[in-house]
Design a protein around this motif. Structure first.
Motif, PDB file in Angstrom:
ATOM      1  N   ASN A  98      -3.361  -5.121  -3.071  1.00  0.00           N
ATOM      2  CA  ASN A  98      -4.347  -4.415  -2.254  1.00  0.00           C
ATOM      3  C   ASN A  98      -5.248  -3.535  -3.100  1.00  0.00           C
ATOM      4  O   ASN A  98      -6.432  -3.370  -2.792  1.00  0.00           O
ATOM      5  CB  ASN A  98      -3.628  -3.547  -1.209  1.00  0.00           C
ATOM      6  CG  ASN A  98      -3.127  -4.347  -0.034  1.00  0.00           C
ATOM      7  OD1 ASN A  98      -3.897  -4.808   0.800  1.00  0.00           O
ATOM      8  ND2 ASN A  98      -1.810  -4.533   0.043  1.00  0.00           N
ATOM      9  N   PHE A  99      -4.702  -2.944  -4.161  1.00  0.00           N
ATOM     10  CA  PHE A  99      -5.469  -2.065  -5.026  1.00  0.00           C
ATOM     11  C   PHE A  99      -5.985  -2.848  -6.232  1.00  0.00           C
ATOM     12  O   PHE A  99      -5.312  -3.751  -6.740  1.00  0.00           O
ATOM     13  CB  PHE A  99      -4.614  -0.893  -5.519  1.00  0.00           C
ATOM     14  CG  PHE A  99      -4.069  -0.030  -4.419  1.00  0.00           C
ATOM     15  CD1 PHE A  99      -4.921   0.579  -3.509  1.00  0.00           C
ATOM     16  CD2 PHE A  99      -2.712   0.180  -4.287  1.00  0.00           C
ATOM     17  CE1 PHE A  99      -4.437   1.379  -2.494  1.00  0.00           C
ATOM     18  CE2 PHE A  99      -2.204   0.984  -3.276  1.00  0.00           C
ATOM     19  CZ  PHE A  99      -3.076   1.586  -2.373  1.00  0.00           C
ATOM     20  N   SER A 100      -7.183  -2.501  -6.684  1.00  0.00           N
ATOM     21  CA  SER A 100      -7.733  -3.146  -7.873  1.00  0.00           C
ATOM     22  C   SER A 100      -6.967  -2.691  -9.105  1.00  0.00           C
ATOM     23  O   SER A 100      -6.443  -1.572  -9.154  1.00  0.00           O
ATOM     24  CB  SER A 100      -9.220  -2.828  -8.019  1.00  0.00           C
ATOM     25  OG  SER A 100      -9.404  -1.432  -8.138  1.00  0.00           O
ATOM     26  N   PRO A 154      -9.622   1.053   2.499  1.00  0.00           N
ATOM     27  CA  PRO A 154      -9.278   0.611   1.145  1.00  0.00           C
ATOM     28  C   PRO A 154      -9.831   1.519   0.052  1.00  0.00           C
ATOM     29  O   PRO A 154      -9.277   1.594  -1.035  1.00  0.00           O
ATOM     30  CB  PRO A 154      -9.891  -0.798   1.073  1.00  0.00           C
ATOM     31  CG  PRO A 154     -10.935  -0.827   2.142  1.00  0.00           C
ATOM     32  CD  PRO A 154     -10.463   0.091   3.219  1.00  0.00           C
ATOM     33  N   ALA A 155     -10.929   2.212   0.335  1.00  0.00           N
ATOM     34  CA  ALA A 155     -11.532   3.123  -0.649  1.00  0.00           C
ATOM     35  C   ALA A 155     -11.702   4.487   0.020  1.00  0.00           C
ATOM     36  O   ALA A 155     -12.757   4.792   0.577  1.00  0.00           O
ATOM     37  CB  ALA A 155     -12.866   2.581  -1.140  1.00  0.00           C
ATOM     38  N   PRO A 183      -6.727   2.067   8.373  1.00  0.00           N
ATOM     39  CA  PRO A 183      -6.667   2.185   6.911  1.00  0.00           C
ATOM     40  C   PRO A 183      -8.042   2.040   6.275  1.00  0.00           C
ATOM     41  O   PRO A 183      -8.916   1.344   6.809  1.00  0.00           O
ATOM     42  CB  PRO A 183      -5.742   1.033   6.504  1.00  0.00           C
ATOM     43  CG  PRO A 183      -5.878   0.040   7.606  1.00  0.00           C
ATOM     44  CD  PRO A 183      -6.121   0.810   8.865  1.00  0.00           C
ATOM     45  N   TYR A 236      -7.045   8.764   8.840  1.00  0.00           N
ATOM     46  CA  TYR A 236      -7.041   7.423   8.262  1.00  0.00           C
ATOM     47  C   TYR A 236      -5.611   6.997   7.933  1.00  0.00           C
ATOM     48  O   TYR A 236      -4.818   7.784   7.424  1.00  0.00           O
ATOM     49  CB  TYR A 236      -7.882   7.396   6.979  1.00  0.00           C
ATOM     50  CG  TYR A 236      -9.355   7.576   7.229  1.00  0.00           C
ATOM     51  CD1 TYR A 236     -10.195   6.479   7.369  1.00  0.00           C
ATOM     52  CD2 TYR A 236      -9.912   8.849   7.337  1.00  0.00           C
ATOM     53  CE1 TYR A 236     -11.555   6.640   7.605  1.00  0.00           C
ATOM     54  CE2 TYR A 236     -11.269   9.026   7.574  1.00  0.00           C
ATOM     55  CZ  TYR A 236     -12.089   7.914   7.703  1.00  0.00           C
ATOM     56  OH  TYR A 236     -13.427   8.079   7.944  1.00  0.00           O
ATOM     57  N   ILE A 260       0.862  -1.176   0.000  1.00  0.00           N
ATOM     58  CA  ILE A 260       0.000   0.000   0.000  1.00  0.00           C
ATOM     59  C   ILE A 260       0.899   1.227   0.000  1.00  0.00           C
ATOM     60  O   ILE A 260       1.829   1.324   0.790  1.00  0.00           O
ATOM     61  CB  ILE A 260      -0.914   0.024   1.241  1.00  0.00           C
ATOM     62  CG1 ILE A 260      -1.895  -1.144   1.208  1.00  0.00           C
ATOM     63  CG2 ILE A 260      -1.680   1.343   1.330  1.00  0.00           C
ATOM     64  CD1 ILE A 260      -2.772  -1.237   2.439  1.00  0.00           C
ATOM     65  N   ARG A 307      -0.161   3.147  -6.052  1.00  0.00           N
ATOM     66  CA  ARG A 307      -1.443   3.630  -6.556  1.00  0.00           C
ATOM     67  C   ARG A 307      -1.272   4.402  -7.860  1.00  0.00           C
ATOM     68  O   ARG A 307      -2.028   4.196  -8.824  1.00  0.00           O
ATOM     69  CB  ARG A 307      -2.101   4.499  -5.482  1.00  0.00           C
ATOM     70  CG  ARG A 307      -3.551   4.842  -5.764  1.00  0.00           C
ATOM     71  CD  ARG A 307      -4.275   5.246  -4.499  1.00  0.00           C
ATOM     72  NE  ARG A 307      -3.821   6.522  -3.971  1.00  0.00           N
ATOM     73  CZ  ARG A 307      -3.137   6.675  -2.843  1.00  0.00           C
ATOM     74  NH1 ARG A 307      -2.805   5.624  -2.124  1.00  0.00           N
ATOM     75  NH2 ARG A 307      -2.789   7.870  -2.423  1.00  0.00           N
TER      76      ARG A 307
END
Length: 422
Positions: free
Chosen positions: A46-48, A264-265, A262, A235, A13, A18
């Motif tokens: 972790n990220f799409s 995620p979105a 954390p 966050y 992450i 990202r």
């Protein structure tokens, strides 16, 4: 074109992950794109990620952590790079073999240590692009010396701010290397923007010392004293969590300041707030600033090097305060909290001004750079650098001026002043 990215760990992450994912999946609309993750520690990222983007790992820490080669230090990855301890003789071997077998047209490194591998071992038929997500001035002297030695072998170097691109041009001897500012992109949120009515200030990022969340919490003590109906939500996760929890308890802010963990979105959390906050002492770019603004939040931020000053227009879509100034930070937050109309106006400006970080214009800039370099290399020549004009203290590509409202306004002002002096 066939485009490959070298990424430290696509399964972690962080802002570099990202932004690399954003760029890769946008390029995948028209090109064949892969992400080569040097390390892997879990099954899925972790990220799409768009399924058209291939992801492959070179070293799987779940099964190869105890490999004897992974216990020996690397010889190629620079010792002054702060990820040095995570690299090894095994990563040296796997990266070298990978680069030797690549048939890509463009290969992009995403951190200094990987850029060194790319410069020394990258396929000579390919366009070699080093990305810098930190800043030159933040690198230790030993690393800067190593980069000065090997970066001339690259075809291009991109930075996330104009200020850092200027620093590389002024302080490093990189003959023939294109140095361009390529800001991080942030896609438009899928949710409707914040409506400025929630009594919530939102901050997000790793809970580490450089982010100075302790300063934000201490500043919010005054906010809570004057406006106890407002909350601060932070966050993220990191090593400072327990210290920050203790500080919240010490100041009696347990009903106003919350460590949310954390998310995620994050866009779903930004739109619940009305103001974004950032108190970093150093910020190479400031992804969270753009994310907050794209969700309709004006942002109060420290004016740290280099990113915030190129993202926020003070008084229009946010506030910039001196680094470490607790009083100024409290004043800026209260100014927005106590003025509903100002907050709404700045919210609208934040939405409008942050559109310059939409993936479309930034992807067009990246694609144009890669295409020009690829065509030049295929023809056996180097691509000519673009014509630049000076705007204040910055050198800016003439063709990009119209994309940056701040620069365009500066040029207009300068022309008006010149006409007045004739």
């Amino acid at each position: 074109m066939r485009i490959s990215f070298l990424l430290h760990n696509a399964f972690g992450i962080g802002g570099t992950i990202r932004t690399t994912f954003n760029l890769a999946q946008a390029l995948a609309e028209r090109h064949e794109v892969e992400i080569i993750s040097i390390l892997r520690h879990r099954e899925e990222p972790n990220f799409s990620l768009d399924p058209r983007v291939r992801v492959r790992a070179l070293v799987d820490l779940r099964t190869e952590r105890d490999d004897p080669r992974h216990r020996r230090p690397p010889k190629v990855f620079p010792a002054a790079e702060y990820r040095f301890d995570q690299y090894s003789a095994l990563t040296d071997e796997r990266i070298a073999n990978c680069l030797a077998g690549l048939d890509s047209d463009v290969v992009i490194g995403t951190r200094p240590g990987l850029n060194v591998h790319l410069a020394l071992q990258g396929p000579r038929h390919a366009v070699l692009v080093g990305q810098e997500h930190l800043t030159l001035d933040n690198h230790p002297p030993g690393l800067r010396n190593e980069l000065r030695r090997v970066y001339p072998r690259l075809d291009a170097l991109t930075t996330v701010t104009h200020a850092d691109a200027d620093a590389y041009r002024r302080k490093m001897r990189l003959p023939g290397v294109r140095v361009e500012a390529l800001p991080n992109s942030v896609p438009p949120p899928a949710l409707p923007p914040a409506d400025s009515s929630a009594k919530i200030v939102v901050a997000a990022g790793r809970l580490v010392r450089v982010k100075r969340y302790d300063l934000l919490i201490r500043s919010f003590a005054r906010v809570a004293a004057e406006r106890p109906d407002w909350q601060l939500r932070i966050y993220g996760r990191g090593e400072e969590r327990e210290k920050l929890r203790a500080l919240i308890n010490e100041l009696g802010l347990y009903n106003n300041v919350f460590l949310m963990g954390p998310a995620p979105a994050m866009e779903a959390e930004w739109v619940k707030g009305s103001i974004g906050a950032s108190t970093s002492s150093f910020e190479p770019f400031g992804m969270t600033l753009v994310e907050a603004m794209r969700c309709g939040l004006p942002v109060v931020s420290t004016d740290c090097p280099h990113g915030p000053g190129e993202i926020i227009t003070p008084g229009k879509d946010g506030r910039l305060v001196p680094v470490g100034d607790q009083h100024a930070l409290s004043e800026a937050l209260l100014d927005l909290i106590q003025n509903d109309e100002l907050r709404r106006t700045m919210s609208e400006a934040a939405l409008a001004n942050s559109r310059r970080f939409d993936p479309v214009p930034i992807i067009e800039q990246a694609e144009a750079l890669f295409t020009e370099l690829h065509e030049a290399k295929a023809s056996g020549r180097r691509a000519k650098p673009p014509l630049r004009v000076r705007v204040g203290a910055r050198l800016v590509n003439r063709g990009h001026l119209v994309r940056d409202a701040a620069f365009a306004a500066a040029v207009s002002t300068m022309r008006t002043m010149r006409r007045g002096n004739r």
